[in-house]
Write a protein that holds these residues in place. Structure first.
Motif, PDB file in Angstrom:
ATOM      1  N   PHE A   5       7.570  -1.723 -11.143  1.00 30.85           N
ATOM      2  CA  PHE A   5       6.946  -1.234  -9.908  1.00 30.85           C
ATOM      3  C   PHE A   5       7.062   0.275  -9.828  1.00 30.85           C
ATOM      4  O   PHE A   5       8.034   0.849 -10.307  1.00 30.85           O
ATOM      5  CB  PHE A   5       7.598  -1.898  -8.689  1.00 30.85           C
ATOM      6  N   LYS A   6       6.071   0.864  -9.210  1.00 28.92           N
ATOM      7  CA  LYS A   6       6.014   2.318  -9.212  1.00 28.92           C
ATOM      8  C   LYS A   6       5.491   2.806  -7.872  1.00 28.92           C
ATOM      9  O   LYS A   6       4.526   2.249  -7.338  1.00 28.92           O
ATOM     10  CB  LYS A   6       5.064   2.756 -10.338  1.00 28.92           C
ATOM     11  N   PHE A   7       6.093   3.857  -7.353  1.00 24.01           N
ATOM     12  CA  PHE A   7       5.617   4.386  -6.071  1.00 24.01           C
ATOM     13  C   PHE A   7       5.757   5.898  -6.053  1.00 24.01           C
ATOM     14  O   PHE A   7       6.597   6.451  -6.752  1.00 24.01           O
ATOM     15  CB  PHE A   7       6.408   3.770  -4.907  1.00 24.01           C
ATOM     16  N   GLY A   8       4.914   6.546  -5.275  1.00 21.10           N
ATOM     17  CA  GLY A   8       5.056   7.992  -5.093  1.00 21.10           C
ATOM     18  C   GLY A   8       3.957   8.793  -5.762  1.00 21.10           C
ATOM     19  O   GLY A   8       3.542   9.812  -5.254  1.00 21.10           O
ATOM     20  N   THR A   9       3.491   8.325  -6.903  1.00 20.33           N
ATOM     21  CA  THR A   9       2.439   9.089  -7.575  1.00 20.33           C
ATOM     22  C   THR A   9       1.187   8.222  -7.682  1.00 20.33           C
ATOM     23  O   THR A   9       1.201   7.053  -7.324  1.00 20.33           O
ATOM     24  CB  THR A   9       2.861   9.457  -9.006  1.00 20.33           C
ATOM     25  N   ILE A  10       0.146   8.813  -8.208  1.00 20.78           N
ATOM     26  CA  ILE A  10      -1.075   8.048  -8.463  1.00 20.78           C
ATOM     27  C   ILE A  10      -0.734   6.922  -9.439  1.00 20.78           C
ATOM     28  O   ILE A  10      -0.031   7.143 -10.412  1.00 20.78           O
ATOM     29  CB  ILE A  10      -2.142   8.972  -9.066  1.00 20.78           C
ATOM     30  N   PHE A  16      -1.471  -0.728 -11.192  1.00 22.47           N
ATOM     31  CA  PHE A  16      -2.580  -0.722 -10.239  1.00 22.47           C
ATOM     32  C   PHE A  16      -3.117  -2.138 -10.102  1.00 22.47           C
ATOM     33  O   PHE A  16      -3.366  -2.822 -11.089  1.00 22.47           O
ATOM     34  CB  PHE A  16      -3.686   0.187 -10.784  1.00 22.47           C
ATOM     35  N   THR A  17      -3.248  -2.601  -8.860  1.00 22.96           N
ATOM     36  CA  THR A  17      -3.770  -3.950  -8.687  1.00 22.96           C
ATOM     37  C   THR A  17      -4.961  -3.970  -7.733  1.00 22.96           C
ATOM     38  O   THR A  17      -5.099  -3.084  -6.879  1.00 22.96           O
ATOM     39  CB  THR A  17      -2.659  -4.908  -8.185  1.00 22.96           C
ATOM     40  N   ASP A  18      -5.799  -4.967  -7.897  1.00 18.29           N
ATOM     41  CA  ASP A  18      -6.944  -5.195  -7.006  1.00 18.29           C
ATOM     42  C   ASP A  18      -7.872  -3.976  -6.903  1.00 18.29           C
ATOM     43  O   ASP A  18      -8.078  -3.298  -7.883  1.00 18.29           O
ATOM     44  CB  ASP A  18      -6.443  -5.648  -5.638  1.00 18.29           C
ATOM     45  N   ARG A  42      -2.060   8.063   4.899  1.00 18.63           N
ATOM     46  CA  ARG A  42      -1.498   8.467   3.608  1.00 18.63           C
ATOM     47  C   ARG A  42      -0.841   7.272   2.907  1.00 18.63           C
ATOM     48  O   ARG A  42      -0.391   6.334   3.557  1.00 18.63           O
ATOM     49  CB  ARG A  42      -0.504   9.616   3.795  1.00 18.63           C
ATOM     50  N   ARG A  43      -0.798   7.331   1.621  1.00 20.13           N
ATOM     51  CA  ARG A  43      -0.154   6.327   0.772  1.00 20.13           C
ATOM     52  C   ARG A  43      -0.778   4.935   0.817  1.00 20.13           C
ATOM     53  O   ARG A  43      -0.118   3.945   0.597  1.00 20.13           O
ATOM     54  CB  ARG A  43       1.336   6.200   1.130  1.00 20.13           C
ATOM     55  N   PHE A  44      -2.056   4.887   1.128  1.00 22.17           N
ATOM     56  CA  PHE A  44      -2.765   3.609   1.062  1.00 22.17           C
ATOM     57  C   PHE A  44      -3.389   3.403  -0.313  1.00 22.17           C
ATOM     58  O   PHE A  44      -3.860   2.324  -0.625  1.00 22.17           O
ATOM     59  CB  PHE A  44      -3.870   3.560   2.131  1.00 22.17           C
ATOM     60  N   GLY A  45      -3.471   4.468  -1.109  1.00 18.09           N
ATOM     61  CA  GLY A  45      -4.018   4.314  -2.444  1.00 18.09           C
ATOM     62  C   GLY A  45      -5.357   5.001  -2.674  1.00 18.09           C
ATOM     63  O   GLY A  45      -6.064   4.653  -3.625  1.00 18.09           O
ATOM     64  N   LYS A  46      -5.685   6.000  -1.839  1.00 17.68           N
ATOM     65  CA  LYS A  46      -6.960   6.717  -2.020  1.00 17.68           C
ATOM     66  C   LYS A  46      -7.025   7.423  -3.360  1.00 17.68           C
ATOM     67  O   LYS A  46      -7.972   7.245  -4.128  1.00 17.68           O
ATOM     68  CB  LYS A  46      -7.147   7.786  -0.924  1.00 17.68           C
ATOM     69  N   SER A  47      -6.017   8.260  -3.625  1.00 20.64           N
ATOM     70  CA  SER A  47      -6.061   9.052  -4.859  1.00 20.64           C
ATOM     71  C   SER A  47      -6.115   8.134  -6.069  1.00 20.64           C
ATOM     72  O   SER A  47      -6.833   8.407  -7.036  1.00 20.64           O
ATOM     73  CB  SER A  47      -4.828   9.959  -4.952  1.00 20.64           C
ATOM     74  N   SER A  48      -5.358   7.031  -6.007  1.00 24.95           N
ATOM     75  CA  SER A  48      -5.322   6.109  -7.148  1.00 24.95           C
ATOM     76  C   SER A  48      -6.680   5.441  -7.364  1.00 24.95           C
ATOM     77  O   SER A  48      -7.159   5.355  -8.498  1.00 24.95           O
ATOM     78  CB  SER A  48      -4.258   5.034  -6.927  1.00 24.95           C
ATOM     79  N   VAL A  49      -7.281   4.962  -6.296  1.00 27.77           N
ATOM     80  CA  VAL A  49      -8.534   4.225  -6.467  1.00 27.77           C
ATOM     81  C   VAL A  49      -9.653   5.158  -6.959  1.00 27.77           C
ATOM     82  O   VAL A  49     -10.463   4.787  -7.817  1.00 27.77           O
ATOM     83  CB  VAL A  49      -8.919   3.458  -5.168  1.00 27.77           C
ATOM     84  N   THR A 250       5.399  -1.384  -0.200  1.00 21.59           N
ATOM     85  CA  THR A 250       5.577  -2.638  -0.935  1.00 21.59           C
ATOM     86  C   THR A 250       6.109  -2.351  -2.340  1.00 21.59           C
ATOM     87  O   THR A 250       7.059  -2.981  -2.805  1.00 21.59           O
ATOM     88  CB  THR A 250       4.240  -3.397  -1.015  1.00 21.59           C
ATOM     89  N   GLN A 251       5.496  -1.365  -2.990  1.00 21.18           N
ATOM     90  CA  GLN A 251       5.966  -1.017  -4.342  1.00 21.18           C
ATOM     91  C   GLN A 251       7.386  -0.456  -4.291  1.00 21.18           C
ATOM     92  O   GLN A 251       8.205  -0.725  -5.168  1.00 21.18           O
ATOM     93  CB  GLN A 251       5.034   0.020  -4.977  1.00 21.18           C
ATOM     94  N   GLN A 252       7.672   0.312  -3.251  1.00 24.20           N
ATOM     95  CA  GLN A 252       9.010   0.894  -3.129  1.00 24.20           C
ATOM     96  C   GLN A 252      10.060  -0.205  -2.951  1.00 24.20           C
ATOM     97  O   GLN A 252      11.095  -0.203  -3.629  1.00 24.20           O
ATOM     98  CB  GLN A 252       9.051   1.849  -1.924  1.00 24.20           C
TER      99      GLN A 252
HETATM  100  N1  LIG Z   1      -4.213  -0.371  -6.240  1.00 24.20           N
HETATM  101  C1  LIG Z   1      -2.880  -0.268  -6.110  1.00 24.20           C
HETATM  102  N2  LIG Z   1      -2.068  -1.205  -6.663  1.00 24.20           N
HETATM  103  C2  LIG Z   1      -0.736  -1.113  -6.531  1.00 24.20           C
HETATM  104  N3  LIG Z   1      -0.103  -0.132  -5.876  1.00 24.20           N
HETATM  105  C3  LIG Z   1      -0.838   0.829  -5.296  1.00 24.20           C
HETATM  106  C4  LIG Z   1      -2.275   0.819  -5.408  1.00 24.20           C
HETATM  107  N4  LIG Z   1      -2.740   1.890  -4.753  1.00 24.20           N
HETATM  108  C5  LIG Z   1      -1.662   2.547  -4.275  1.00 24.20           C
HETATM  109  N5  LIG Z   1      -0.512   1.929  -4.601  1.00 24.20           N
HETATM  110  C6  LIG Z   1       0.867   2.366  -4.223  1.00 24.20           C
HETATM  111  O1  LIG Z   1       0.770   3.322  -3.191  1.00 24.20           O
HETATM  112  C7  LIG Z   1       1.277   4.598  -3.627  1.00 24.20           C
HETATM  113  C8  LIG Z   1       0.439   5.706  -3.056  1.00 24.20           C
HETATM  114  O2  LIG Z   1      -0.842   5.727  -3.671  1.00 24.20           O
HETATM  115  P1  LIG Z   1      -1.799   6.993  -3.587  1.00 24.20           P
HETATM  116  O3  LIG Z   1      -2.986   6.705  -4.408  1.00 24.20           O
HETATM  117  O4  LIG Z   1      -1.017   8.229  -3.875  1.00 24.20           O
HETATM  118  O5  LIG Z   1      -2.180   6.958  -2.008  1.00 24.20           O
HETATM  119  P2  LIG Z   1      -2.909   8.051  -1.098  1.00 24.20           P
HETATM  120  O6  LIG Z   1      -3.696   8.934  -1.993  1.00 24.20           O
HETATM  121  O7  LIG Z   1      -3.757   7.254  -0.146  1.00 24.20           O
HETATM  122  O8  LIG Z   1      -1.820   8.773  -0.360  1.00 24.20           O
HETATM  123  C9  LIG Z   1       1.281   4.512  -5.144  1.00 24.20           C
HETATM  124  O9  LIG Z   1       2.288   5.328  -5.698  1.00 24.20           O
HETATM  125  C10 LIG Z   1       1.573   3.039  -5.385  1.00 24.20           C
HETATM  126  O10 LIG Z   1       2.953   2.776  -5.269  1.00 24.20           O
END
Ligand SMILES: Nc1ncnc2c1ncn2[C@@H]1O[C@H](COP(=O)(O)OP(=O)(O)O)[C@@H](O)[C@H]1O
Ligand SMILES: [Mg+2]
Length: 354
Positions: A5-10, A16-18, A42-49, A250-252
């Motif tokens: 599990f990973k949290f804090g960064t993209i 990455f799931t779903d 913040r931290r909903f996963g915008k940057s990642s998606v 959740t990841q944290q």
């Molecule tokens: N699709 C995903 N699957 C699993 N974990 C996710 C996903 N998107 C975000 N996360 C979790 O949320 C954290 C914050 O994601 P991030 O993309 O930085 O959010 P935002 O840009 O909205 O602040 C990630 O480090 C990860 O732990």
């Protein structure tokens, strides 16, 4: 064994799931000549998606986090630096020669990374126009560039006229798709939905929600089953109940539960142990935050943390409402169908203390 599990960064790849529909939507969307605006707390996963989608689109793209931009000059320099990462500078020489102010470009001999700088006293507007013009001219209508500007609401802090300047530059462009992301709901809607704002109706508005429970549950099970072979279903459910499917928290929590499972396998209640660990680790920060809240805010946060009603007559409804708006703007409170504390571990700390 590495923590699954990973949290804090993209997050990408196995972390990455779903978000299947969102990724497909963004990929499809950038095939149109339009721009996209993505909003969520913040931290909903915008940057990642968005990172996943632009990669999947196979198109040339650059990303800039506006939080790290200190001035208009710095904006222009960082934009060029990112651009030179995807385009060899030599091929752009004829375009750069049209710049009204020529940037200083140097290569870091150790990393090979390109750095770009301007004299600090230069007129920022000119630099910005030239930098954006380069992006436009190096691309065509059939080979559009994707420019992701993360935490876009920060433009209001960088310079008061930046929104007007940017808008007038961008509306002349035809070879760029912009994806603008932001975490501050109220500022973002003001930028894109307020008729007086230069960015009024600039692009399509998309909102990102928390992750769907079933997908997130399957993801947790995969990571937890090795350490908790018999109890992983129960543990996954309790984690999601506690965090309400918030991607980051959740990841944290899952990462910490996994850690407890590996290091203290005799622990009865790994979830409680992980929660205690996280709350203790942040205790000092939480206390400092608390000391900076006024009495009304403290009262509201305590009531939200314990699930008590805010309508007690103790404070006027208008006072509560404006305090809630402020707390929401600062990211401590989020609103979906009701107001709640953003951070479940801060919520725990407040509960423990009150
Ligand atoms: N699709 C995903 N699957 C699993 N974990 C996710 C996903 N998107 C975000 N996360 C979790 O949320 C954290 C914050 O994601 P991030 O993309 O930085 O959010 P935002 O840009 O909205 O602040 C990630 O480090 C990860 O732990
Ligand atoms: Mg982000």
């Amino acid at each position: 064994m590495d923590n699954p599990f990973k949290f804090g960064t993209i997050v990408q790849e196995e972390y990455f799931t779903d978000r299947v529909e969102e990724v497909a939507y963004i990929c499809q969307f950038v095939k149109s000549p339009n721009h996209l605006v993505l909003i969520s707390p913040r931290r909903f996963g915008k940057s990642s998606v968005v990172a996943k989608a632009v990669k999947q689109s196979g198109r040339k793209h650059i990303t800039l986090n506006m939080q790290n931009v200190t001035s208009v000059t710095d904006f222009s320099a960082k934009l060029l630096r990112e651009f030179f990462k995807i385009h060899p500078m030599e091929r752009l020489r004829h375009l750069i020669s049209r710049f009204r102010v020529i940037p200083t470009v140097s290569t870091n001999p150790a990393s090979g990374a390109m750095d770009v700088s301007f004299q600090p006293d230069m007129d920022g507007t000119v630099l910005l126009e030239d930098a954006f013009m380069l992006l436009e001219q190096a691309h065509t209508e059939n080979d559009r560039l994707i420019v992701v500007l993360d935490e876009f609401q920060e433009i209001r802090d960088i310079s008061s006229k930046l929104d007007k300047q940017l808008r007038s530059i961008m509306q002349e462009q035809k070879h760029i798709n912009y994806i603008l992301l932001g975490s501050q709901e109220s500022m973002m809607t003001d930028i894109f939905e307020n008729k007086k704002s230069p960015f009024y109706h600039f692009g399509e508005l998309m909102r990102l929600k928390k992750l769907p429970r079933e997908d997130f549950r399957a993801y947790l099970l995969k990571g937890l089953s090795g350490v908790f072979p018999t109890k992983c279903e129960e543990i996954a459910d309790r984690i999601l109940d506690y965090t309400d499917c918030h991607p980051y928290y959740t990841q944290q929590l899952a990462a910490n539960v996994w850690q407890v499972g590996i290091l203290q396998s005799e622990t009865n209640d790994a979830i409680q142990a992980a929660i205690n660990h996280i709350v203790n680790a942040h205790g000092l920060d939480y206390e400092r935050l608390w000391m900076n809240f006024n009495r009304t805010n403290r009262w509201i946060l305590q009531r939200l943390a314990t699930g008590a009603s805010l309508q007690t007559g103790e404070y006027r409804t208008s006072t509560i409402y404006s305090a809630l708006k402020r707390l929401q703007k600062d990211g401590y409170v989020i609103y979906s169908d009701h107001y709640e504390l953003e951070d479940p571990f801060y919520k725990q700390w407040i509960k423990n203390e009150s």
